[in-house]
Design an enzyme around this catalytic site. Structure first.
Site, PDB file in Angstrom:
ATOM      1  N   ASP A   1       0.835  -1.201   0.000  1.00  0.00           N
ATOM      2  CA  ASP A   1       0.000   0.000   0.000  1.00  0.00           C
ATOM      3  C   ASP A   1       0.871   1.252   0.000  1.00  0.00           C
ATOM      4  O   ASP A   1       0.357   2.372  -0.062  1.00  0.00           O
ATOM      5  CB  ASP A   1      -0.980  -0.002   1.171  1.00  0.00           C
ATOM      6  N   SER A   2       2.189   1.057   0.004  1.00  0.00           N
ATOM      7  CA  SER A   2       3.115   2.162  -0.229  1.00  0.00           C
ATOM      8  C   SER A   2       2.892   2.781  -1.601  1.00  0.00           C
ATOM      9  O   SER A   2       3.378   3.886  -1.881  1.00  0.00           O
ATOM     10  CB  SER A   2       4.563   1.671  -0.112  1.00  0.00           C
TER      11      SER A   2
ATOM     12  N   ASP B   1      -0.730  -6.269  -0.201  1.00  0.00           N
ATOM     13  CA  ASP B   1      -1.202  -5.682   1.055  1.00  0.00           C
ATOM     14  C   ASP B   1      -2.721  -5.662   1.122  1.00  0.00           C
ATOM     15  O   ASP B   1      -3.397  -5.406   0.111  1.00  0.00           O
ATOM     16  CB  ASP B   1      -0.709  -4.240   1.178  1.00  0.00           C
TER      17      ASP B   1
ATOM     18  N   LYS C   1      -0.541  -9.546   2.844  1.00  0.00           N
ATOM     19  CA  LYS C   1       0.105  -8.991   4.022  1.00  0.00           C
ATOM     20  C   LYS C   1      -0.880  -8.104   4.756  1.00  0.00           C
ATOM     21  O   LYS C   1      -1.657  -7.380   4.123  1.00  0.00           O
ATOM     22  CB  LYS C   1       1.354  -8.180   3.646  1.00  0.00           C
TER      23      LYS C   1
ATOM     24  N   GLU D   1      -1.272  -5.580   8.527  1.00  0.00           N
ATOM     25  CA  GLU D   1      -0.573  -4.956   9.637  1.00  0.00           C
ATOM     26  C   GLU D   1      -1.196  -5.346  10.972  1.00  0.00           C
ATOM     27  O   GLU D   1      -2.398  -5.620  11.063  1.00  0.00           O
ATOM     28  CB  GLU D   1      -0.606  -3.433   9.479  1.00  0.00           C
TER      29      GLU D   1
ATOM     30  N   GLU E   1       9.239  -3.340  10.955  1.00  0.00           N
ATOM     31  CA  GLU E   1       9.546  -2.019  10.406  1.00  0.00           C
ATOM     32  C   GLU E   1       9.907  -1.035  11.500  1.00  0.00           C
ATOM     33  O   GLU E   1       9.211  -0.933  12.514  1.00  0.00           O
ATOM     34  CB  GLU E   1       8.368  -1.472   9.595  1.00  0.00           C
TER      35      GLU E   1
END
Length: 311
Positions: free
Chosen positions: A90-91, A129, A159, A161, A228
């Site tokens: 999602d970057s 993501d 992925k 979070e 991270e």
């Protein structure tokens, strides 16, 4: 280390030497070197990398690289370079779609770009993501959106979070047949709660929470976990504590793998980049120079030349 000559080498069975001192038993034979053809990076296999390959790399003690990708052409370059895992992160919100953070990224956007990356690759494991708002509501919501990424985009894993707070989502996805890469430490989707992007895990209490988060997603079935913006010593401790691989980004050398956002890595990002980024090229300068050369030739009337024209 000094190599003994055959005459100096003591008996391997521990029998006394001529000087009357029993020699120490010879050390056990070293394990055969692992088959380099199975390596994630530099291996000979052309089939898709799977989560089983990731687990095997951990057992071999092999380190491996991961990069982000958001389109078929760039993904094909990285795939041909041998990068074994590509993250459709999602970057993309920051470096591809023009958003100020990852928060606005939608399921439609991540699905379209993930499908493009899958189409542009042959070997890499493609991980997508789950964007903000796509899994926090419930494990069922997470399953619905992860299923879409697997069915519509063709990714090999997703992925998400969060540590303990996301463990139930991880567990349902894995039990449903969807591999999950977890993400703890600094979680960019929480930028509004953090008030920025601070380093995580500093102090005893915070360090213990990060370790609990990592173990929670491991116990829930995640095949790997991103760490991270975590102090290097803590990340190394977490890595030693887990049987699944850790993927570091701003987490020091002790992780099993390393990931960077490709536009940061290649020097395409303008302005400030995080401290943990190393730029391996300056594509912003290269592309800018190419654009200026093109423009000057158009204005000067030298492009297109005869060899670029039809007759």
């Amino acid at each position: 280390m000094t190599q003994l000559s055959p005459a100096q080498n003591p008996p391997a069975d521990g029998t006394p030497t001529p000087g009357g001192t029993a020699a120490a038993p010879a050390p056990a034979a070293a394990k055969p070197a692992s088959d380099s053809s199975k390596a994630l990076y530099g291996g000979k296999s052309s089939r898709r990398v799977t989560v089983r390959d990731i687990a095997a790399a951990k057992e071999r003690g092999e380190k491996w690289p991961m990069l982000t990708a958001y389109d078929a052409m760039t993904a094909s370059v990285f795939d041909e370079a041998g990068i074994p895992v590509l993250l459709v992160g999602d970057s993309m919100g920051n470096c591809h779609l023009g958003y100020e953070s990852t928060v606005p990224v939608t399921m439609d956007e991540i699905t379209i770009l993930s499908a493009a990356v899958v189409r542009g690759t042959k070997r890499a494991l493609i991980v997508a993501d789950l964007p903000f708002g796509a899994f926090q509501e419930s494990p069922v919501q997470a399953l619905r959106n992860a299923t879409r990424l697997v069915k519509e985009a063709g990714v090999g894993a997703v992925k998400l979070e969060g540590g303990e707070r996301s463990a139930h989502q991880v567990e349902l996805l894995v039990s449903s047949g969807i591999p999950v890469m977890a993400h703890v430490g600094l979680t960019p989707q929480s930028v509004n709660a953090y008030g920025g992007y601070p380093v995580q895990g500093r102090g005893e209490e915070a360090a213990q929470q990060l370790l609990r988060d990592a173990k929670a997603v491991q116990d829930a079935g995640a095949f790997s976990v991103v760490l991270e913006a975590v102090p290097a010593e803590l990340a190394a401790e977490v890595t030693r504590s887990l049987h699944i691989p850790t993927v570091g980004i701003g987490a020091g050398i002790g992780c099993d793998a390393q990931v960077l956002v490709w536009t940061d890595m290649a020097g395409l990002t303008s302005g400030h980049v995080p401290r943990f980024v190393k730029q391996y090229a300056n594509l912003r300068e290269v592309l800018g120079g190419a654009a200026k050369d093109f423009a000057e030739e158009v204005v000067g009337g030298t492009f297109p030349a005869k060899e670029h024209s039809f007759r």
